[in-house]
Design a protein around this motif. Structure first.
Motif, PDB file in Angstrom:
ATOM      1  N   PRO A  29     -11.237  16.916   0.283  1.00  0.00           N
ATOM      2  CA  PRO A  29     -12.674  17.054   0.517  1.00  0.00           C
ATOM      3  C   PRO A  29     -12.953  18.030   1.651  1.00  0.00           C
ATOM      4  N   GLN A  30     -14.202  18.414   1.787  1.00  0.00           N
ATOM      5  CA  GLN A  30     -14.629  19.266   2.894  1.00  0.00           C
ATOM      6  C   GLN A  30     -16.026  18.834   3.306  1.00  0.00           C
ATOM      7  N   LEU A  31     -16.459  19.280   4.488  1.00  0.00           N
ATOM      8  CA  LEU A  31     -17.781  18.892   4.973  1.00  0.00           C
ATOM      9  C   LEU A  31     -18.888  19.561   4.175  1.00  0.00           C
ATOM     10  N   ILE A  32     -18.763  20.864   3.935  1.00  0.00           N
ATOM     11  CA  ILE A  32     -19.804  21.563   3.191  1.00  0.00           C
ATOM     12  C   ILE A  32     -19.844  21.048   1.755  1.00  0.00           C
ATOM     13  N   GLN A  59     -26.550  14.807  12.851  1.00  0.00           N
ATOM     14  CA  GLN A  59     -26.063  15.915  13.668  1.00  0.00           C
ATOM     15  C   GLN A  59     -25.211  16.878  12.835  1.00  0.00           C
ATOM     16  N   LEU A  60     -24.289  16.334  12.065  1.00  0.00           N
ATOM     17  CA  LEU A  60     -23.448  17.179  11.221  1.00  0.00           C
ATOM     18  C   LEU A  60     -24.284  17.985  10.240  1.00  0.00           C
ATOM     19  N   TRP A  61     -25.252  17.318   9.628  1.00  0.00           N
ATOM     20  CA  TRP A  61     -26.121  17.984   8.645  1.00  0.00           C
ATOM     21  C   TRP A  61     -26.830  19.172   9.277  1.00  0.00           C
ATOM     22  N   HIS A  62     -27.337  18.985  10.495  1.00  0.00           N
ATOM     23  CA  HIS A  62     -28.049  20.055  11.197  1.00  0.00           C
ATOM     24  C   HIS A  62     -27.104  21.226  11.484  1.00  0.00           C
ATOM     25  N   TRP A  63     -25.926  20.953  11.989  1.00  0.00           N
ATOM     26  CA  TRP A  63     -24.995  22.030  12.337  1.00  0.00           C
ATOM     27  C   TRP A  63     -24.537  22.796  11.090  1.00  0.00           C
ATOM     28  N   LEU A  64     -24.321  22.078  10.010  1.00  0.00           N
ATOM     29  CA  LEU A  64     -23.835  22.720   8.786  1.00  0.00           C
ATOM     30  C   LEU A  64     -24.897  23.565   8.106  1.00  0.00           C
ATOM     31  N   TYR A  65     -26.131  23.041   8.029  1.00  0.00           N
ATOM     32  CA  TYR A  65     -27.127  23.640   7.138  1.00  0.00           C
ATOM     33  C   TYR A  65     -28.343  24.252   7.834  1.00  0.00           C
ATOM     34  N   VAL A  66     -28.518  23.989   9.117  1.00  0.00           N
ATOM     35  CA  VAL A  66     -29.576  24.667   9.883  1.00  0.00           C
ATOM     36  C   VAL A  66     -28.970  25.752  10.750  1.00  0.00           C
ATOM     37  N   ARG A  67     -27.830  25.446  11.374  1.00  0.00           N
ATOM     38  CA  ARG A  67     -27.162  26.423  12.233  1.00  0.00           C
ATOM     39  C   ARG A  67     -26.083  27.212  11.486  1.00  0.00           C
ATOM     40  N   GLY A  68     -25.538  26.647  10.416  1.00  0.00           N
ATOM     41  CA  GLY A  68     -24.538  27.357   9.624  1.00  0.00           C
ATOM     42  C   GLY A  68     -23.208  27.562  10.327  1.00  0.00           C
ATOM     43  N   VAL A  69     -22.789  26.604  11.144  1.00  0.00           N
ATOM     44  CA  VAL A  69     -21.568  26.794  11.917  1.00  0.00           C
ATOM     45  C   VAL A  69     -20.329  26.663  11.033  1.00  0.00           C
ATOM     46  N   SER A 225     -31.402  21.722  -1.699  1.00  0.00           N
ATOM     47  CA  SER A 225     -32.855  21.497  -1.621  1.00  0.00           C
ATOM     48  C   SER A 225     -33.254  20.463  -0.579  1.00  0.00           C
ATOM     49  N   ASP A 226     -32.305  19.897   0.144  1.00  0.00           N
ATOM     50  CA  ASP A 226     -32.624  18.895   1.163  1.00  0.00           C
ATOM     51  C   ASP A 226     -33.497  19.509   2.255  1.00  0.00           C
ATOM     52  N   GLY A 227     -34.615  18.869   2.539  1.00  0.00           N
ATOM     53  CA  GLY A 227     -35.600  19.429   3.458  1.00  0.00           C
ATOM     54  C   GLY A 227     -35.163  19.514   4.898  1.00  0.00           C
ATOM     55  N   ASP A 228     -34.118  18.797   5.270  1.00  0.00           N
ATOM     56  CA  ASP A 228     -33.647  18.831   6.656  1.00  0.00           C
ATOM     57  C   ASP A 228     -32.468  19.776   6.856  1.00  0.00           C
ATOM     58  N   GLY A 229     -32.112  20.522   5.793  1.00  0.00           N
ATOM     59  CA  GLY A 229     -30.963  21.406   5.911  1.00  0.00           C
ATOM     60  C   GLY A 229     -31.259  22.788   5.375  1.00  0.00           C
TER      61      GLY A 229
END
Length: 402
Positions: A29-32, A59-69, A225-229
């Motif tokens: 598996p992977q986070l993304i 927190q993970l969701w934000h870093w992955l899909y808002v910040r794109g780290v 399509s998740d609104g927080d990411g």
């Protein structure tokens, strides 16, 4: 009109693969691409207290899909022991860029490699970004190769290898946004829309038939399509199918995205050749599925894609038949000049013929934009995608191991 018997001799084999669930793969598996519930499961597995799991997941969701780290170490508000335990357990992502090609018109095509799953080999897929003045469209692949063998499509000449996982589908979107500087705090790295996001639209029109990988596509689009990411409106996501009739209703009911139909002919005899799945689900069944598509309205029209093939499907009689075929369905028709590829058995219709065809459709009250070919010089245009990945038999794998 082209000789239909000759086209049939050039067409795909009679056998149509009905499902490809056996080509789903399991691997690390992977986070993304993981759902919130899956992220919560990973956190629980490394010992995060139950009372902290919802917070850590957000927190993970934000870093992955808002910040794109790309690196867990940059997730500064996540406790270091949690970051390390996650890093020991699974990667953020797995895509490797093999090649980037940039067209003279600004279109970008990326060849992405994903690692081996199970007993398989690493695989490669193509993802295309098309910049325009008012939007940036990302064309995403759902499979490695394709089972459908549409005779005008380059991907159809590549043997089916396997389905992409939800993570591999989502990662194409994340990769493109990173590469283009489209995440919060990044600088734009390429030409794109005048305002707004670089990637404003996603079309599932790359390699493969999305409805033969429904579960993974559904899971991936839920993340996209998740609104927080990534927060891409479902009205900016379009799924294109060649006509897997039994699953079309599920797209509207369970995914809620826009629907495009890869039509290309108005008679079963011809569509059987151009889009061989028509032999299993003929035009009448396909049109019934379209008329009953959940959420269909003038605001949520179905797009019918129609590739213009000289002397094959481009007569004015075909245009009039097309209008009659879709009558009563809120729709628009995308007329697609045929994009050639090495060994292609067709030619593009003459421009005057395309315009005359479009005029008949327009006068019947349907929008019928002629899709401007993009990325032809790098084989990134509609119907031109193909990777070098090949399905390898067990015998071949054993021989390689010797």
């Amino acid at each position: 009109m082209a000789n239909l018997a000759l086209l049939k001799r050039r067409s795909a084999p009679e056998a149509i693969t009905p499902e490809v669930r056996a080509l789903d793969v399991e691997g690390e598996p992977q986070l993304i691409g993981a759902s919130r519930a899956e992220l919560a499961g990973h956190l629980a597995a490394i010992g995060v207290p139950p009372g902290q799991i919802a917070m850590r997941t957000a927190q993970l969701w934000h870093w992955l899909y808002v910040r794109g780290v790309e690196d867990l170490s940059t997730m500064t508000n996540v406790a270091a022991p949690v970051r390390q335990a996650l890093a020991d357990r699974l990667p953020v992502g797995s895509a490797e860029m093999v090649e980037e090609q940039i067209s003279s018109d600004g279109t970008r095509k990326w060849l992405l490699r994903f690692p081996a799953k199970g007993a398989g080999r690493p695989v490669e897929v193509e993802t295309v970004y098309i910049p325009e003045e008012t939007r940036g469209t990302l064309c995403v692949s759902s499979q490695v190769g394709c089972t459908l063998n549409c005779t005008f499509c380059h991907t159809g000449t590549q043997r089916m290898v396997r389905n992409l996982t939800a993570g591999e589908i989502v990662e194409q979107v994340v990769f493109a946004r990173r590469r283009l500087g489209d995440f919060v705090g990044a600088e734009r790295a390429a030409k794109g829309p005048v305002e707004g996001r670089m990637v404003s639209n996603v079309v599932l029109m790359g390699m493969g038939e999305p409805l033969y990988n429904f579960d993974n596509v559904k899971a991936a689009m839920a993340v996209v399509s998740d609104g927080d990411g990534l927060s891409l409106s479902k009205r900016r996501i379009t799924l294109s199918t060649s006509g897997v009739v039994p699953t079309i209703e599920r797209v509207g009911a369970e995914m809620g995205v826009l629907l495009a139909i890869s039509l290309h002919a108005v008679r079963d005899e011809l569509r059987d050749v151009l889009v061989p799945i028509n032999r299993k689900y003929p035009i009448a069944q396909l049109m019934d599925a379209c008329r009953n598509y959940p959420g269909l309205s003038n605001a949520r029209r179905i797009t019918f894609e129609y590739v213009m093939l000289k002397g094959v499907n481009d007569s004015l009689a075909d245009a009039r038949a097309l209008v009659e075929l879709i009558r009563g369905i809120p729709a628009k028709i995308n007329l697609i000049p045929f994009n050639s590829w090495p060994g292609a058995p067709y030619e593009c219709s003459d421009w005057d013929q395309i315009e005359a065809f479009a005029d008949i459709v327009n006068r019947a009250g349907y929008a019928s934009p002629v899709r401007t070919p993009r990325g032809q010089d790098i084989l990134a245009a509609c119907g031109q995608l193909k990777s070098a990945s090949q399905k390898v038999s067990a015998r071949e794998r054993r021989a390689e191991a010797v």
